[in-house]
Design a protein around this motif. Structure first.
Motif, PDB file in Angstrom:
ATOM      1  N   UNK A 197      33.610  59.088  -2.819  1.00 56.25           N
ATOM      2  CA  UNK A 197      34.221  60.067  -1.926  1.00 56.25           C
ATOM      3  C   UNK A 197      35.680  59.797  -1.630  1.00 56.25           C
ATOM      4  N   UNK A 198      36.351  58.973  -2.456  1.00 58.52           N
ATOM      5  CA  UNK A 198      37.758  58.627  -2.236  1.00 58.52           C
ATOM      6  C   UNK A 198      38.639  59.685  -2.899  1.00 58.52           C
ATOM      7  N   UNK A 199      39.347  60.470  -2.098  1.00 58.70           N
ATOM      8  CA  UNK A 199      40.230  61.513  -2.628  1.00 58.70           C
ATOM      9  C   UNK A 199      41.505  60.864  -3.156  1.00 58.70           C
ATOM     10  N   UNK A 200      41.896  61.128  -4.412  1.00 54.69           N
ATOM     11  CA  UNK A 200      43.133  60.546  -4.945  1.00 54.69           C
ATOM     12  C   UNK A 200      44.333  60.911  -4.081  1.00 54.69           C
ATOM     13  N   UNK A 201      45.264  59.985  -4.003  1.00 56.32           N
ATOM     14  CA  UNK A 201      46.425  60.157  -3.131  1.00 56.32           C
ATOM     15  C   UNK A 201      47.231  61.397  -3.503  1.00 56.32           C
ATOM     16  N   UNK A 202      47.461  62.252  -2.511  1.00 55.18           N
ATOM     17  CA  UNK A 202      48.295  63.433  -2.695  1.00 55.18           C
ATOM     18  C   UNK A 202      47.619  64.601  -3.381  1.00 55.18           C
ATOM     19  N   UNK A 203      46.341  64.485  -3.739  1.00 53.44           N
ATOM     20  CA  UNK A 203      45.650  65.562  -4.449  1.00 53.44           C
ATOM     21  C   UNK A 203      45.248  66.656  -3.461  1.00 53.44           C
ATOM     22  N   UNK A 204      45.587  67.905  -3.788  1.00 52.77           N
ATOM     23  CA  UNK A 204      45.252  69.044  -2.931  1.00 52.77           C
ATOM     24  C   UNK A 204      43.814  69.477  -3.187  1.00 52.77           C
ATOM     25  N   UNK A 205      43.082  69.726  -2.101  1.00 54.34           N
ATOM     26  CA  UNK A 205      41.675  70.118  -2.185  1.00 54.34           C
ATOM     27  C   UNK A 205      41.496  71.524  -1.618  1.00 54.34           C
ATOM     28  N   UNK A 206      40.623  72.308  -2.246  1.00 55.82           N
ATOM     29  CA  UNK A 206      40.275  73.623  -1.718  1.00 55.82           C
ATOM     30  C   UNK A 206      39.302  73.467  -0.547  1.00 55.82           C
ATOM     31  N   UNK A 207      39.268  74.410   0.351  1.00 51.92           N
ATOM     32  CA  UNK A 207      38.374  74.318   1.517  1.00 51.92           C
ATOM     33  C   UNK A 207      36.947  74.734   1.195  1.00 51.92           C
ATOM     34  N   UNK A 208      36.301  74.035   0.267  1.00 53.56           N
ATOM     35  CA  UNK A 208      34.898  74.279  -0.027  1.00 53.56           C
ATOM     36  C   UNK A 208      34.635  75.546  -0.802  1.00 53.56           C
ATOM     37  N   UNK A 209      35.608  76.076  -1.545  1.00 61.15           N
ATOM     38  CA  UNK A 209      35.429  77.302  -2.319  1.00 61.15           C
ATOM     39  C   UNK A 209      35.414  76.934  -3.797  1.00 61.15           C
ATOM     40  N   UNK A 210      34.386  77.403  -4.510  1.00 56.36           N
ATOM     41  CA  UNK A 210      34.272  77.092  -5.918  1.00 56.36           C
ATOM     42  C   UNK A 210      35.114  78.037  -6.757  1.00 56.36           C
TER      43      UNK A 210
END
Length: 394
Positions: A377-390
C-alpha cells in the motif's frame, strides 16, 4: 548468525534429500510419447521407460518402481518427479500433486547443456541432463536449475482474458495493415479502413488511373473489414465481462489489486489486470526477483578486459516487459511531478540518445514501485492517484 533461507526460493529445494527413501523420476514430454527416467533406491541400474501420453500409466509406473524398492529393503517415503515447462503446461503437476506425488516444473532454459557446435540430442540424453540437474536441485545446491511456481487452475484461468485480448488486438492490427497495403498497391493512400463507414465507401474509391477497385480485391477488403468488425466485438465483450467481474466481487485480492492500480493516473483496467495476474499476485522474494521476472534486467558481458552490456536479458515474462515499457512512456505524460519521472528527466536532459536505454530503467523502477503499492500500500512519491474511479481506456 547465518542468513535465513527464503521460504519461496525456487532455485533449490529446502527439504533434506535422503537417497535411500526417495524415488526420483524425470519425464521427457512430447505429443506422442513420454520417456521416464528414474533413480530407484535398491535398484542398481537406473530404469528408463517409454510410455504413451497417459497419466494413469505414469502413476502405475511410479507405483511399480516403489514396490521394487520396497522388495529390495528400502521404504519409500517420498516420490519426487520433474519435467520441463512446455506445451503441456502445469496440469500434470497438479494431477500428480493431488495423488500425493511431489511434482516440479523446470525452466528448460535453466538446464545446462553442452556448448559443442553439433552436440548429440536425443530424448534419452535429455532425460540424463534433466535428471542430473534435478538431483542437484533436490540436494539444495544453487543454480542447478530453476523451477516454476505451479499455479492453480483458477489462477491460470484468470490470465486468459488479458492474453486473449492481446492476441485479438494483434490480429486486428495485422488486418488493418494488410488492408492498407492492399490499397497502397493500387495507389490509394488517403483512406482509413478503420472508419465506421469504410466498407460502404470502398465502392466509391478510384485508383490514380480513375478505375474502381478490382472485383476480387474489393471482395477481399470487405471480408477483412467484416473480420475486423467481428474481432472488435470480441474485444469489447472481453472488456465488458472484466468490468462486470470487478463489480460483482470488488474485494477479492486480485480485484482489489486491479482497482488500486487503476487509481494511478496513467494506468487503466487493462494494464492493471495484466500486471496483477501476470506478476503482482506471484509470491516474489524481493525487488530483484520482480525485475528479473519482468525481463527488465541487464545482460552484462564481462570477461578479462571485456566489459559491456548486451541489453535486456529478455528472460522473464514478455507480456510484462512489453506492458511496462509502454507504461513507462505513458508515465512521462501523466505523472510529470512524480519522483520516478523527475529521476528519468535528470538523467536524459543532456543526453537524448540515452532515452531509450533509460526508459527500461524507468520501467524496472516503476514495476518495483507498483509491486510495493499492491503488496504494502506504499504510494510512490509524487504519483497522482484518482479518487477511486476506474479507467478502462488503456
Amino acid at each position: 548468525m547465518p542468513q535465513q533461507r527464503k521460504p519461496n526460493d525456487l532455485s533449490r529445494s529446502l527439504i533434506a534429500l535422503d537417497m535411500d527413501t526417495t524415488l526420483i523420476a524425470v519425464v521427457e514430454l512430447s505429443l506422442s510419447s513420454w520417456l521416464v527416467a528414474g533413480i530407484v533406491p535398491g535398484i542398481e541400474g537406473q530404469p528408463l521407460k517409454k510410455l504413451k501420453t497417459d497419466e494413469n500409466a505414469l502413476l502405475a509406473l511410479f507405483n511399480r518402481w516403489r514396490d521394487e524398492a520396497v522388495r529390495s529393503g528400502h521404504k519409500i517415503s517420498r516420490i519426487a518427479v520433474a519435467f520441463e515447462a512446455g506445451r503441456d503446461g502445469f496440469w500434470l503437476a497438479r494431477w500428480l500433486k493431488a495423488r500425493g506425488i511431489e511434482a516440479h516444473v523446470i525452466h528448460a532454459s535453466s538446464v545446462a547443456v553442452s556448448r559443442e557446435h553439433r552436440r548429440a540430442k536425443t530424448d534419452r540424453l535429455d532425460t540424463e541432463l534433466l535428471k542430473r540437474a534435478f538431483v542437484g536441485w533436490l540436494r539444495g545446491e544453487r543454480d542447478h536449475c530453476k523451477t516454476a511456481a505451479i499455479p492453480s487452475l483458477r489462477e491460470e484461468d484468470a490470465k486468459r482474458p488479458s492474453r486473449e485480448r492481446e492476441s485479438l488486438v494483434g490480429e486486428q492490427s495485422r488486418l488493418v495493415n494488410r488492408m492498407k497495403a492492399t490499397l497502397i498497391r493500387l495507389g490509394i493512400r488517403a483512406f482509413n479502413p478503420k472508419l465506421r463507414y469504410a466498407e460502404q465507401r470502398l465502392e466509391t474509391l478510384r485508383t490514380p488511373e480513375g478505375k474502381p477497385i478490382p472485383a476480387n480485391t474489393l471482395a477481399e477488403l470487405k471480408r477483412d473489414m467484416q473480420r475486423r468488425r467481428f474481432i472488435c466485438g470480441q474485444i469489447r465483450s472481453i472488456e465488458q465481462e472484466r468490468l462486470e467481474r470487478l463489480e460483482r466481487t470488488p474485494d477479492t485480492e486480485p480485484h482489489a489489486m486491479v482497482r488500486l492500480l487503476a487509481r494511478v493516473t496513467g494506468i487503466g483496467i487493462e494494464t492493471a489486470d495484466l500486471l496483477v495476474h501476470e506478476v503482482l499476485l506471484r509470491n516474489m522474494r524481493d525487488r530483484r526477483a520482480v525485475a528479473r521476472y519482468g525481463g527488465l534486467t541487464g545482460s552484462p558481458d564481462r570477461s578479462g578486459g571485456t566489459n559491456r552490456e548486451k541489453g535486456m536479458a529478455r528472460s522473464g515474462n514478455a507480456r510484462v516487459r512489453r506492458g511496462m515499457i509502454q507504461l513507462a512512456w505513458r508515465f512521462l505524460l501523466f505523472q510529470k511531478d512524480s519522483a520516478l519521472v523527475q529521476w528519468y528527466r535528470r538523467r536524459t536532459e543532456h543526453s537524448p540518445k540515452a532515452r531509450k536505454t533509460m526508459i527500461v530503467a524507468l520501467a524496472r523502477k516503476l514495476l518495483i514501485a507498483l509491486w510495493r503499492l499492491a503488496r504494502e500500500g506504499v504510494v510512490p512519491e509524487g504519483v497522482a492517484m484518482r479518487p477511486g474511479v476506474m479507467n478502462t481506456s488503456y
